[in-house]
Design a protein around this motif. Structure first.
Motif, PDB file in Angstrom:
ATOM      1  N   ALA A 296      19.845  28.177   2.133  1.00  0.00           N
ATOM      2  CA  ALA A 296      20.737  28.781   3.119  1.00  0.00           C
ATOM      3  C   ALA A 296      21.924  27.887   3.442  1.00  0.00           C
ATOM      4  O   ALA A 296      23.045  28.378   3.647  1.00  0.00           O
ATOM      5  CB  ALA A 296      19.956  29.088   4.397  1.00  0.00           C
ATOM      6  N   VAL A 297      21.707  26.582   3.489  1.00  0.00           N
ATOM      7  CA  VAL A 297      22.767  25.661   3.926  1.00  0.00           C
ATOM      8  C   VAL A 297      24.031  25.788   3.073  1.00  0.00           C
ATOM      9  O   VAL A 297      25.139  25.897   3.627  1.00  0.00           O
ATOM     10  CB  VAL A 297      22.246  24.208   3.963  1.00  0.00           C
ATOM     11  CG1 VAL A 297      23.392  23.231   4.178  1.00  0.00           C
ATOM     12  CG2 VAL A 297      21.213  24.049   5.070  1.00  0.00           C
ATOM     13  N   PRO A 298      23.961  25.805   1.724  1.00  0.00           N
ATOM     14  CA  PRO A 298      25.200  25.989   0.952  1.00  0.00           C
ATOM     15  C   PRO A 298      25.556  27.455   0.701  1.00  0.00           C
ATOM     16  O   PRO A 298      26.737  27.794   0.572  1.00  0.00           O
ATOM     17  CB  PRO A 298      24.895  25.282  -0.368  1.00  0.00           C
ATOM     18  CG  PRO A 298      23.418  25.440  -0.538  1.00  0.00           C
ATOM     19  CD  PRO A 298      22.824  25.439   0.832  1.00  0.00           C
ATOM     20  N   THR A 299      24.546  28.340   0.607  1.00  0.00           N
ATOM     21  CA  THR A 299      24.812  29.729   0.217  1.00  0.00           C
ATOM     22  C   THR A 299      25.564  30.500   1.295  1.00  0.00           C
ATOM     23  O   THR A 299      26.540  31.211   1.005  1.00  0.00           O
ATOM     24  CB  THR A 299      23.493  30.451  -0.104  1.00  0.00           C
ATOM     25  OG1 THR A 299      22.851  29.813  -1.207  1.00  0.00           O
ATOM     26  CG2 THR A 299      23.750  31.906  -0.445  1.00  0.00           C
ATOM     27  N   ARG A 421      19.750  27.466  12.529  1.00  0.00           N
ATOM     28  CA  ARG A 421      20.921  26.601  12.483  1.00  0.00           C
ATOM     29  C   ARG A 421      21.969  27.076  11.468  1.00  0.00           C
ATOM     30  O   ARG A 421      23.149  27.241  11.812  1.00  0.00           O
ATOM     31  CB  ARG A 421      20.502  25.161  12.201  1.00  0.00           C
ATOM     32  CG  ARG A 421      19.833  24.468  13.387  1.00  0.00           C
ATOM     33  CD  ARG A 421      19.531  23.009  13.096  1.00  0.00           C
ATOM     34  NE  ARG A 421      18.936  22.365  14.253  1.00  0.00           N
ATOM     35  CZ  ARG A 421      19.620  21.876  15.271  1.00  0.00           C
ATOM     36  NH1 ARG A 421      20.945  21.959  15.261  1.00  0.00           N
ATOM     37  NH2 ARG A 421      19.007  21.306  16.290  1.00  0.00           N
ATOM     38  N   PRO A 422      21.609  27.284  10.178  1.00  0.00           N
ATOM     39  CA  PRO A 422      22.639  27.773   9.255  1.00  0.00           C
ATOM     40  C   PRO A 422      23.157  29.161   9.612  1.00  0.00           C
ATOM     41  O   PRO A 422      24.345  29.453   9.399  1.00  0.00           O
ATOM     42  CB  PRO A 422      21.918  27.770   7.894  1.00  0.00           C
ATOM     43  CG  PRO A 422      20.475  27.684   8.203  1.00  0.00           C
ATOM     44  CD  PRO A 422      20.352  26.962   9.489  1.00  0.00           C
ATOM     45  N   VAL A 423      22.298  30.018  10.199  1.00  0.00           N
ATOM     46  CA  VAL A 423      22.744  31.367  10.553  1.00  0.00           C
ATOM     47  C   VAL A 423      23.758  31.320  11.693  1.00  0.00           C
ATOM     48  O   VAL A 423      24.842  31.931  11.615  1.00  0.00           O
ATOM     49  CB  VAL A 423      21.540  32.255  10.933  1.00  0.00           C
ATOM     50  CG1 VAL A 423      22.028  33.576  11.541  1.00  0.00           C
ATOM     51  CG2 VAL A 423      20.668  32.527   9.712  1.00  0.00           C
ATOM     52  N   TYR A 458      31.073  24.808  11.051  1.00  0.00           N
ATOM     53  CA  TYR A 458      29.734  25.032  10.490  1.00  0.00           C
ATOM     54  C   TYR A 458      28.902  23.759  10.412  1.00  0.00           C
ATOM     55  O   TYR A 458      27.707  23.757  10.770  1.00  0.00           O
ATOM     56  CB  TYR A 458      29.878  25.643   9.090  1.00  0.00           C
ATOM     57  CG  TYR A 458      28.582  25.855   8.355  1.00  0.00           C
ATOM     58  CD1 TYR A 458      27.714  26.879   8.714  1.00  0.00           C
ATOM     59  CD2 TYR A 458      28.226  25.036   7.285  1.00  0.00           C
ATOM     60  CE1 TYR A 458      26.519  27.081   8.035  1.00  0.00           C
ATOM     61  CE2 TYR A 458      27.042  25.227   6.595  1.00  0.00           C
ATOM     62  CZ  TYR A 458      26.194  26.255   6.973  1.00  0.00           C
ATOM     63  OH  TYR A 458      25.016  26.445   6.301  1.00  0.00           O
ATOM     64  N   VAL A 459      29.496  22.676   9.954  1.00  0.00           N
ATOM     65  CA  VAL A 459      28.745  21.452   9.663  1.00  0.00           C
ATOM     66  C   VAL A 459      27.948  20.919  10.849  1.00  0.00           C
ATOM     67  O   VAL A 459      26.795  20.494  10.677  1.00  0.00           O
ATOM     68  CB  VAL A 459      29.685  20.369   9.091  1.00  0.00           C
ATOM     69  CG1 VAL A 459      28.987  19.017   9.025  1.00  0.00           C
ATOM     70  CG2 VAL A 459      30.156  20.782   7.700  1.00  0.00           C
ATOM     71  N   ARG A 464      21.851  18.228  11.209  1.00  0.00           N
ATOM     72  CA  ARG A 464      20.518  17.706  11.496  1.00  0.00           C
ATOM     73  C   ARG A 464      19.475  18.157  10.474  1.00  0.00           C
ATOM     74  O   ARG A 464      18.342  17.670  10.496  1.00  0.00           O
ATOM     75  CB  ARG A 464      20.085  18.134  12.892  1.00  0.00           C
ATOM     76  CG  ARG A 464      20.916  17.501  14.009  1.00  0.00           C
ATOM     77  CD  ARG A 464      20.437  17.922  15.369  1.00  0.00           C
ATOM     78  NE  ARG A 464      19.066  17.479  15.619  1.00  0.00           N
ATOM     79  CZ  ARG A 464      18.390  17.756  16.736  1.00  0.00           C
ATOM     80  NH1 ARG A 464      18.973  18.480  17.694  1.00  0.00           N
ATOM     81  NH2 ARG A 464      17.162  17.325  16.896  1.00  0.00           N
ATOM     82  N   LEU A 465      19.860  19.051   9.577  1.00  0.00           N
ATOM     83  CA  LEU A 465      18.916  19.524   8.555  1.00  0.00           C
ATOM     84  C   LEU A 465      18.914  18.638   7.318  1.00  0.00           C
ATOM     85  O   LEU A 465      18.185  18.922   6.365  1.00  0.00           O
ATOM     86  CB  LEU A 465      19.264  20.969   8.145  1.00  0.00           C
ATOM     87  CG  LEU A 465      19.102  22.026   9.234  1.00  0.00           C
ATOM     88  CD1 LEU A 465      19.572  23.379   8.720  1.00  0.00           C
ATOM     89  CD2 LEU A 465      17.657  22.116   9.698  1.00  0.00           C
ATOM     90  N   ARG A 466      19.705  17.594   7.309  1.00  0.00           N
ATOM     91  CA  ARG A 466      19.771  16.764   6.111  1.00  0.00           C
ATOM     92  C   ARG A 466      18.426  16.105   5.804  1.00  0.00           C
ATOM     93  O   ARG A 466      18.157  15.719   4.652  1.00  0.00           O
ATOM     94  CB  ARG A 466      20.858  15.704   6.260  1.00  0.00           C
ATOM     95  CG  ARG A 466      20.636  14.708   7.374  1.00  0.00           C
ATOM     96  CD  ARG A 466      21.892  13.855   7.580  1.00  0.00           C
ATOM     97  NE  ARG A 466      21.695  12.791   8.556  1.00  0.00           N
ATOM     98  CZ  ARG A 466      21.745  12.958   9.868  1.00  0.00           C
ATOM     99  NH1 ARG A 466      21.990  14.180  10.360  1.00  0.00           N
ATOM    100  NH2 ARG A 466      21.558  11.933  10.686  1.00  0.00           N
ATOM    101  N   HIS A 467      17.540  16.010   6.797  1.00  0.00           N
ATOM    102  CA  HIS A 467      16.215  15.431   6.548  1.00  0.00           C
ATOM    103  C   HIS A 467      15.375  16.312   5.637  1.00  0.00           C
ATOM    104  O   HIS A 467      14.464  15.837   4.976  1.00  0.00           O
ATOM    105  CB  HIS A 467      15.477  15.213   7.875  1.00  0.00           C
ATOM    106  CG  HIS A 467      15.052  16.491   8.532  1.00  0.00           C
ATOM    107  ND1 HIS A 467      15.923  17.251   9.308  1.00  0.00           N
ATOM    108  CD2 HIS A 467      13.870  17.159   8.519  1.00  0.00           C
ATOM    109  CE1 HIS A 467      15.277  18.315   9.751  1.00  0.00           C
ATOM    110  NE2 HIS A 467      14.049  18.288   9.296  1.00  0.00           N
TER     111      HIS A 467
END
Length: 473
Positions: A296-299, A421-423, A458-459, A464-467
């Motif tokens: 989801a993060v890049p799409t 978060r991405p949504v 967006y970023v 915080r999802l980079r983990h």
């Protein structure tokens, strides 16, 4: 002999080479398509698309699915290789004969009689595929992805170089066909040389019965997937015209970028990852959630940018003559999101042994499109086709896949919480991009300013999802 301790590094190396192959192939093909769009007319892409639909239909049935038995065969696969080679070669020759004699009727039905010659030329690739099918699967079985990478790079260089050269010389749709055929032929020769396996026909009746019993259901499933992915081309070719099809092909290729990068790369590992935890309900749900978040993060931002900034994206990348395709891209961006997550759910269900469920979902998808797309074409042309595609995907297919995943014990609520978060971030990004659209005219400036400011919004939501990436590694 390879030991168990040696196998994991070998598999990891094969995966890395496979991923590199995918990235180079997709990005190389994408940039060449941008160049060709400026050299060729929409009707040239339409004529080639008619021939390509025919080729993909035949390839979905080619060699009757028997070559995959090479990968799963218990014992030395070279014992069945001659029989596999014979079945694949004979079936490909028969299918090509059908292509040759059926080309006029098919091209006429698709509204493009001028595509007959291009179709007959392009479908020679069917013969190449049949002859080399055994060698390709021997490469996959032995994890010799280095050989596949070398062959595919040669294919890319030859295809692109010859296609661009012929396009500059005014060859039109023929440049696309000659380029692809030459690339396929030379890369096939290189692959055979690298693996040191030249086709040797033979026939064992007992092996043939076993191979056909294994391969025919796979060929049928492959044809269903082909029908689902190409019914829009058929509808447009039949109900509209070849120029409209050319615009649609460019729009579909652009909107498929997230699928051809993020989803393709993820599917190299997702099936194996799900298979490892298939018997643990809680763990497999967690695995699906983590991979869904990672996708989801890049799409989501890429599809959002394509949808909101479709017009400046199309005109900046392909040129002003392709502006008509922008109305299609804005709807197909929605389809892109659904396809990425539907393919992840598909792999999840297959890993759990739900292959029959997946087949019926695909059949249902095809039937829904067969009803909806002609309505869209008659109401609003190619934009109507794209809108119906997006509608079926968002309101029918995504809920259907979600329901079947839920029946395996996965909590959709937990999945939704993980994706918030991405949504929410992409909603903020969309608001910013619409603001940029409101105060600027469609242009390269609008495109880059909209994407840049949108990503700034967006970023912060996904930082915080980079983990998740670290944990997956």
């Amino acid at each position: 002999m390879t030991t168990q301790d040696e196998a994991p590094p070998k598999v990891r190396r094969a995966l890395v080479l496979s991923l590199l192959n995918t990235v180079l192939g997709k990005f190389g093909g994408f940039f060449v398509s941008l160049l060709l769009a400026r050299l060729l007319a929409p009707e040239d892409f339409g004529v080639f698309a008619v021939a390509l639909v025919a080729l993909q239909a035949v390839l979905s049935l080619n060699e009757l699915g028997v070559s995959l038995a090479i990968v799963r065969w218990q014992g030395d696969p070279r014992t069945i290789a001659p029989t596999v080679t014979t079945i694949s070669t004979v079936s490909s020759a028969l299918l090509y004969a059908g292509c040759w004699f059926g080309a006029p009727a098919f091209a006429e039905a698709m509204g493009s009689p001028e595509a007959v010659g291009v179709l007959r030329l392009l479908c020679v690739s069917v013969l190449i595929d049949g002859v080399t099918a055994t060698a390709v699967q021997l490469v996959n079985r032995a994890f010799r992805q280095g050989a596949q990478l070398a062959a595919d790079l040669l294919n890319l260089v030859v295809t692109c170089g010859l296609t661009v050269t012929l396009a500059l010389d005014g060859a039109g749709a023929w440049s696309l066909a000659w380029g692809q055929l030459a690339g396929n032929a030379l890369s096939a020769l290189m692959l055979l040389k690298l693996v040191d396996y030249w086709p040797r026909p033979g026939f064992d009746r007992r092996q043939a019965r076993e191979l056909l019993a294994f391969g025919l259901p796979l060929a049928a499933a492959s044809f269903v997937v082909f029908a689902m992915l190409n019914v829009d081309y058929v509808v447009i070719g039949r109900l509209l015209d070849v120029t409209a099809l050319g615009f649609y092909v460019v729009a579909f290729n652009l909107s498929s970028w997230p699928v051809n990068t993020f989803s393709v790369v993820m599917r190299r590992v997702s099936l194996a990852a799900f298979a490892r935890v298939q018997d643990e309900v809680a763990t497999r749900g967690e695995a699906l959630t983590r991979l869904a978040v990672l996708l989801a993060v890049p799409t989501l931002p890429v599809c959002a940018a394509l949808g909101v900034l479709a017009l400046p994206a199309v005109t900046t990348l392909y040129g002003a003559k392709w502006a008509t395709a922008a109305a299609v891209v804005q709807f197909l961006a929605i389809l892109g999101v659904v396809r990425v997550f539907a393919e992840l759910c598909y792999d999840f269900l297959v890993a759990l042994g739900k292959s029959r469920v997946c087949l019926w979902l695909q059949v249902g998808w095809f039937l829904a499109l067969a009803v909806a797309l002609p309505v869209g074409a008659l109401v609003d042309g190619i934009a109507g086709v794209a809108a119906m595609h997006a509608l079926v995907a968002a309101l029918v297919i995504l809920p259907a896949f979600a329901w079947m995943v839920r029946r395996t014990g996965v909590s959709l609520r937990a999945l939704g919480v993980a994706l918030w978060r991405p949504v929410v971030g992409v909603v903020a990004m969309v608001v910013v991009m619409f603001g940029v659209r409101f105060v600027t005219e469609p242009s390269a400036l609008q495109l880059f300013l909209g994407i840049g400011l949108g990503l700034l919004a967006y970023v912060p939501f996904v930082w915080r999802l980079r983990h998740v990436l670290r944990e997956l590694r």
